[in-house]
Scaffold this motif. Structure first.
Motif, mmCIF file in Angstrom:
data_model
loop_
_atom_site.group_PDB
_atom_site.id
_atom_site.type_symbol
_atom_site.label_atom_id
_atom_site.label_comp_id
_atom_site.label_asym_id
_atom_site.label_seq_id
_atom_site.Cartn_x
_atom_site.Cartn_y
_atom_site.Cartn_z
ATOM 1 N N ALA A 52 38.751 42.401 34.486
ATOM 2 C CA ALA A 52 38.954 40.955 34.407
ATOM 3 C C ALA A 52 39.008 40.359 35.812
ATOM 4 N N VAL A 53 38.784 39.065 35.895
ATOM 5 C CA VAL A 53 38.795 38.357 37.180
ATOM 6 C C VAL A 53 40.044 37.502 37.255
ATOM 7 N N LYS A 54 40.773 37.652 38.347
ATOM 8 C CA LYS A 54 42.029 36.920 38.510
ATOM 9 C C LYS A 54 41.932 35.889 39.619
ATOM 10 N N PHE A 55 42.408 34.681 39.308
ATOM 11 C CA PHE A 55 42.505 33.619 40.312
ATOM 12 C C PHE A 55 43.782 33.831 41.115
ATOM 13 N N VAL A 56 43.667 33.855 42.433
ATOM 14 C CA VAL A 56 44.828 34.064 43.306
ATOM 15 C C VAL A 56 45.283 32.722 43.850
ATOM 16 N N ARG A 57 46.490 32.296 43.471
ATOM 17 C CA ARG A 57 46.996 30.986 43.892
ATOM 18 C C ARG A 57 47.207 30.926 45.405
ATOM 19 N N GLY A 58 46.715 29.851 46.003
ATOM 20 C CA GLY A 58 46.963 29.607 47.418
ATOM 21 C C GLY A 58 46.096 30.404 48.377
ATOM 22 N N LYS A 59 45.105 31.160 47.877
ATOM 23 C CA LYS A 59 44.258 31.973 48.758
ATOM 24 C C LYS A 59 42.795 31.702 48.433
ATOM 25 N N ILE A 60 42.242 30.699 49.093
ATOM 26 C CA ILE A 60 40.883 30.230 48.796
ATOM 27 C C ILE A 60 39.839 31.326 48.993
ATOM 28 N N LEU A 61 39.938 32.058 50.085
ATOM 29 C CA LEU A 61 38.929 33.076 50.393
ATOM 30 C C LEU A 61 38.868 34.161 49.324
ATOM 31 N N ILE A 66 34.692 34.637 42.668
ATOM 32 C CA ILE A 66 35.046 34.591 41.246
ATOM 33 C C ILE A 66 33.841 34.333 40.332
ATOM 34 N N PRO A 67 32.966 33.353 40.619
ATOM 35 C CA PRO A 67 31.839 33.099 39.695
ATOM 36 C C PRO A 67 30.976 34.337 39.452
ATOM 37 N N PHE A 68 30.708 35.114 40.503
ATOM 38 C CA PHE A 68 29.871 36.311 40.367
ATOM 39 C C PHE A 68 30.606 37.415 39.602
ATOM 40 N N LYS A 69 31.887 37.575 39.925
ATOM 41 C CA LYS A 69 32.689 38.588 39.239
ATOM 42 C C LYS A 69 32.884 38.239 37.764
ATOM 43 N N LEU A 70 32.994 36.941 37.486
ATOM 44 C CA LEU A 70 33.201 36.504 36.104
ATOM 45 C C LEU A 70 31.988 36.821 35.236
ATOM 46 N N LEU A 71 30.806 36.605 35.762
ATOM 47 C CA LEU A 71 29.582 36.917 35.008
ATOM 48 C C LEU A 71 29.537 38.395 34.630
ATOM 49 N N LYS A 72 29.905 39.237 35.583
ATOM 50 C CA LYS A 72 29.947 40.674 35.339
ATOM 51 C C LYS A 72 31.011 41.007 34.297
ATOM 52 N N SER A 73 32.148 40.344 34.397
ATOM 53 C CA SER A 73 33.252 40.574 33.473
ATOM 54 C C SER A 73 32.886 40.155 32.047
ATOM 55 N N ILE A 74 32.207 39.010 31.926
ATOM 56 C CA ILE A 74 31.782 38.521 30.606
ATOM 57 C C ILE A 74 30.801 39.508 29.968
#
Length: 341
Positions: A52-61, A66-74
């Motif tokens: 799964a892909v996790k959004f990390v609060r407060g760490k933009i870099l 995320i978009p690329f990892k999410l496609l793989k995760s889906i």
């Protein structure tokens, strides 16, 4: 098929519903290799792992990929759905649910999600429109979704089955009133530190059963102060509690109130939290169903005063006795069955 993970708060509620369904339906679970995998294995639930892909609060870099990892995760989640072919996906919020929900929607598999908190988490905000229903613990939360339905909170049956005398013998505590203290699955450093500094004086009147988290016990010879790292059977711990000090995660907060245990909530209040516990605590306080102490104001002396006030708060005990907050399993299962028709 069930989904949800990253913390026990996203997994245990799913287990509560699974316990009520497993004798009637074929049940499986999709999640990561985090806590959900070990909990499912210990409960003999078929488990399918994906990344799964996790959004990390407060760490933009950290979030740029995320978009690329999410496609793989889906794609990975979709392969699992194609293999299992579930008739319904039930999600309990958290980042783990995002990819399976999107994959299920593409395959025409109906999805139901459940939101525990007053303020919706990011994952449920993202997937809410893709779901057939968004079930909620709190009535006001359901009003924020066009497909929202208030059902209450899922709870494991065993929390209502504890015996007080048996529980006291199990934990080896005497017949004085008992204060249960816990700070979530891994414990709370600030609560642990303050309750220990207050324990000597409090234990002149009360027992303290302190669930402090794995690896967090310390040497102590205070009579009446009992430390344990983790409780497998919270029903046993709740059974011996005459009052409690706890964080205000929705699941445990609703359990304490459903069990009519007077509680002092110390909601999590730091940069790693979206503030959901603070909102939950204020909601219950507004109904007169708890006492609340801000983490920023917490001190051993103030904690001692609040605990003593908690045990003597007749107005709070009357409000709890009249409260209609109860286990939401029946309502949740009703909505699941309607979607399976």
């Amino acid at each position: 098929m069930f989904s949800g993970g990253g913390s026990a708060g996203h997994v245990i509620p799913n287990i509560a519903i699974i316990e009520d369904l497993k004798n009637t339906y074929s049940v499986s679970y999709i999640g990561t290799g985090a806590i959900e995998e070990s909990i499912c294995k210990s409960n003999a639930i078929s488990f399918y792992k994906f990344e799964a892909v996790k959004f990390v609060r407060g760490k933009i870099l950290c979030n740029l990929a995320i978009p690329f990892k999410l496609l793989k995760s889906i794609k990975h989640a979709g392969k699992i759905l194609d293999k299992v072919k579930p008739d319904l996906l039930f999600c309990k919020g958290g980042y783990v649910c995002i990819a399976p929900t999107i994959a299920a929607k593409k395959r025409g598999i109906p999805v139901i999600t459940h939101e525990s908190d007053v303020c919706s988490g990011l994952a449920n905000k993202l997937i809410g429109r893709k779901c057939e229903k968004v079930l909620t613990t709190f009535p006001s939360t359901a009003e924020r979704f066009s497909n929202g339905i208030h059902t209450g909170s899922p709870m494991r049956k065993n929390i209502f089955e504890g015996d007080k005398e048996e529980a006291k013998k199990h934990f080896k505590i005497d017949d004085r009133p008992t204060l249960l203290v816990f700070g979530g699955g891994s414990g709370s450093k600030i609560i642990n530190e303050n309750i220990r500094k207050a324990a000597f004086d409090l234990c002149k009147k009360f027992n303290i059963l302190h669930v402090c988290g794995k690896g967090n016990t310390v040497d102590s010879n205070i009579y009446g102060y009992k430390q344990i790292e983790f409780v497998n059977d919270m029903g046993m711990a709740y059974a011996c509690a005459d009052a409690a000090v706890a964080r205000c995660g929705s699941n445990s907060a609703n359990e304490l109130i459903a069990l009519k245990i007077p509680t002092l909530f110390i909601p999590l209040q730091n940069s790693s939290s979206r503030g959901d516990q603070v909102v939950n605590a204020e909601y219950f306080k507004g109904m007169g169903l708890c006492r609340v102490l801000s983490e920023k104001e917490l001190s051993p002396e103030l904690l001692k005063n609040e605990v003593c006030a908690l045990f003597n708060d007749g107005k709070l005990k009357s409000a709890l006795a009249a409260s209609t907050i109860e286990c939401g399993n029946k309502n949740i299962i009703k909505e699941i069955k309607l979607s399976l028709r």
